[in-house]
Design a protein around this motif. Structure first.
Motif, mmCIF file in Angstrom:
data_model
loop_
_atom_site.group_PDB
_atom_site.id
_atom_site.type_symbol
_atom_site.label_atom_id
_atom_site.label_comp_id
_atom_site.label_asym_id
_atom_site.label_seq_id
_atom_site.Cartn_x
_atom_site.Cartn_y
_atom_site.Cartn_z
ATOM 1 N N THR A 239 0.858 -1.177 0.000
ATOM 2 C CA THR A 239 0.000 0.000 0.000
ATOM 3 C C THR A 239 0.897 1.230 0.000
ATOM 4 O OG1 THR A 239 -1.593 -1.222 1.361
ATOM 5 C CG2 THR A 239 -1.848 1.166 1.255
ATOM 6 N N ALA A 240 0.647 2.158 -0.900
ATOM 7 C CA ALA A 240 1.437 3.389 -0.950
ATOM 8 C C ALA A 240 1.223 4.208 0.320
ATOM 9 C CB ALA A 240 1.064 4.210 -2.176
ATOM 10 N N VAL A 241 2.312 4.794 0.815
ATOM 11 C CA VAL A 241 2.282 5.661 2.003
ATOM 12 C C VAL A 241 3.163 6.877 1.710
ATOM 13 C CG1 VAL A 241 1.904 3.741 3.619
ATOM 14 C CG2 VAL A 241 4.244 4.505 3.105
ATOM 15 N N ASP A 242 3.123 7.864 2.593
ATOM 16 C CA ASP A 242 4.037 8.995 2.471
ATOM 17 C C ASP A 242 5.469 8.469 2.595
ATOM 18 O OD1 ASP A 242 1.760 10.558 2.364
ATOM 19 O OD2 ASP A 242 2.016 11.415 4.368
ATOM 20 N N ALA A 243 6.344 8.924 1.738
ATOM 21 C CA ALA A 243 7.707 8.384 1.635
ATOM 22 C C ALA A 243 8.625 8.893 2.736
ATOM 23 C CB ALA A 243 8.305 8.741 0.281
ATOM 24 N N ALA A 244 9.497 7.992 3.181
ATOM 25 C CA ALA A 244 10.643 8.311 4.038
ATOM 26 C C ALA A 244 10.286 9.215 5.213
ATOM 27 C CB ALA A 244 11.762 8.913 3.192
ATOM 28 N N GLU A 245 9.163 8.927 5.852
ATOM 29 C CA GLU A 245 8.731 9.775 6.963
ATOM 30 C C GLU A 245 9.699 9.769 8.136
ATOM 31 O OE1 GLU A 245 4.538 8.629 7.637
ATOM 32 O OE2 GLU A 245 4.179 10.725 7.158
ATOM 33 N N VAL A 246 10.355 8.645 8.387
ATOM 34 C CA VAL A 246 11.281 8.576 9.522
ATOM 35 C C VAL A 246 12.734 8.789 9.102
ATOM 36 C CG1 VAL A 246 9.727 7.092 10.850
ATOM 37 C CG2 VAL A 246 11.494 6.065 9.414
ATOM 38 N N ALA A 247 12.966 8.935 7.813
ATOM 39 C CA ALA A 247 14.337 9.156 7.331
ATOM 40 C C ALA A 247 14.769 10.591 7.631
ATOM 41 C CB ALA A 247 14.409 8.900 5.830
ATOM 42 N N PRO A 248 16.050 10.764 7.875
ATOM 43 C CA PRO A 248 16.545 12.123 8.132
ATOM 44 C C PRO A 248 16.421 12.993 6.881
ATOM 45 C CG PRO A 248 18.371 10.604 7.809
ATOM 46 C CD PRO A 248 17.121 9.772 7.824
ATOM 47 N N ASP A 249 16.400 14.294 7.111
ATOM 48 C CA ASP A 249 16.432 15.197 5.960
ATOM 49 C C ASP A 249 17.809 15.073 5.333
ATOM 50 O OD1 ASP A 249 13.853 16.129 6.202
ATOM 51 O OD2 ASP A 249 14.423 17.735 7.575
ATOM 52 N N ASP A 250 17.845 14.551 4.131
ATOM 53 C CA ASP A 250 19.094 14.321 3.417
ATOM 54 C C ASP A 250 18.810 14.564 1.949
ATOM 55 O OD1 ASP A 250 21.070 12.731 1.821
ATOM 56 O OD2 ASP A 250 21.815 12.210 3.817
ATOM 57 N N PRO A 251 19.668 15.313 1.267
ATOM 58 C CA PRO A 251 19.425 15.602 -0.150
ATOM 59 C C PRO A 251 19.280 14.350 -1.010
ATOM 60 C CG PRO A 251 21.324 16.847 0.665
ATOM 61 C CD PRO A 251 20.891 15.929 1.765
ATOM 62 N N HIS B 130 2.281 10.043 -9.861
ATOM 63 C CA HIS B 130 3.603 10.356 -10.405
ATOM 64 C C HIS B 130 3.893 9.511 -11.652
ATOM 65 C CE1 HIS B 130 7.967 10.908 -10.622
ATOM 66 N NE2 HIS B 130 7.779 11.971 -9.852
ATOM 67 N N PRO B 131 4.590 10.071 -12.651
ATOM 68 C CA PRO B 131 4.913 9.313 -13.868
ATOM 69 C C PRO B 131 5.754 8.053 -13.626
ATOM 70 C CG PRO B 131 5.483 11.645 -14.141
ATOM 71 C CD PRO B 131 5.031 11.455 -12.728
ATOM 72 N N ARG B 132 6.467 7.973 -12.502
ATOM 73 C CA ARG B 132 7.319 6.811 -12.240
ATOM 74 C C ARG B 132 6.667 5.781 -11.317
ATOM 75 N NH1 ARG B 132 13.668 8.332 -12.190
ATOM 76 N NH2 ARG B 132 13.719 6.193 -12.953
ATOM 77 N N VAL B 133 5.370 5.924 -11.061
ATOM 78 C CA VAL B 133 4.712 5.019 -10.111
ATOM 79 C C VAL B 133 4.793 3.557 -10.568
ATOM 80 C CG1 VAL B 133 2.346 5.263 -11.003
ATOM 81 C CG2 VAL B 133 2.738 4.704 -8.577
ATOM 82 N N LYS B 134 4.689 3.304 -11.854
ATOM 83 C CA LYS B 134 4.787 1.926 -12.348
ATOM 84 C C LYS B 134 6.188 1.355 -12.057
ATOM 85 C CE LYS B 134 4.415 -0.968 -16.412
ATOM 86 N NZ LYS B 134 4.344 -1.047 -17.847
ATOM 87 N N GLU B 135 7.226 2.173 -12.235
ATOM 88 C CA GLU B 135 8.588 1.736 -11.930
ATOM 89 C C GLU B 135 8.743 1.447 -10.428
ATOM 90 O OE1 GLU B 135 11.808 4.063 -14.055
ATOM 91 O OE2 GLU B 135 10.036 5.326 -14.422
ATOM 92 N N PHE B 136 8.111 2.280 -9.608
ATOM 93 C CA PHE B 136 8.153 2.070 -8.158
ATOM 94 C C PHE B 136 7.579 0.703 -7.800
ATOM 95 C CE2 PHE B 136 5.469 2.554 -4.249
ATOM 96 C CZ PHE B 136 6.493 2.390 -3.336
ATOM 97 N N TRP B 137 6.400 0.368 -8.310
ATOM 98 C CA TRP B 137 5.789 -0.929 -7.991
ATOM 99 C C TRP B 137 6.638 -2.077 -8.529
ATOM 100 C CZ3 TRP B 137 3.281 -0.386 -3.990
ATOM 101 C CH2 TRP B 137 2.327 0.611 -3.792
#
Length: 144
Positions: A89-101, A115-122
């Motif tokens: 199930t899609a969720v908000d990304a990297a919520e617990v990851a540090p702010d990193d470029p 997003h245009p890359r959603v198929k690649e993500f799955w």
């Protein structure tokens, strides 16, 4: 064809904040046709009655130290209502990851699904769930 770059693999174990059980984590580069393609981070939790894995996938240009085109998707893989099998199930990304470029734009669930890359993500999520030596046995109790 997707493959893992095992020379880039890392992993740790942490105590789960909600139950204290061990949470195992892994990450590595995913190559497509032998070229750097994405990085995934996976955190596997076993809450006794429920196993779940939170997966973030970062797409962008790799090896140049330039993160301007990086974008991060997130999902939860585990039990879902109405199914005997786990699902992503899609969720908000990297919520617990540090702010990193390196994470670039961390997509919300709504942004990810359009997003245009959603198929690649799955496609990467499927590859990780089916092939990763930590994630696959966490859910299916046998080696990938």
């Amino acid at each position: 064809m997707l493959t893992f770059d095992e020379g880039w693999r890392g992993g740790t174990t942490h105590a789960c904040d909600c139950c204290g059980n061990a949470s195992r984590r892994t990450w590595t580069m995913v190559n497509r046709d032998d070229q750097p393609y994405a990085v995934f981070f996976a955190a596997c939790y076993d809450h006794g009655h429920e196993r779940e894995t939170w997966i973030d996938v970062v797409f962008g240009t790799w090896g140049q130290g330039d993160y301007h085109d990086h974008v991060t998707f997130g999902c939860r893989f585990g039990p879902v209502a109405g199914s005997d099998a786990p699902a992503a199930t899609a969720v908000d990304a990297a919520e617990v990851a540090p702010d990193d470029p390196m994470f670039g734009q961390k997509l919300t669930r709504a942004e990810a699904l359009s997003h245009p890359r959603v198929k690649e993500f799955w496609e990467v999520v499927d590859f990780v769930v089916l092939s990763d030596p930590l994630v696959h046995p966490h859910h299916y109790e046998h080696s990938a």
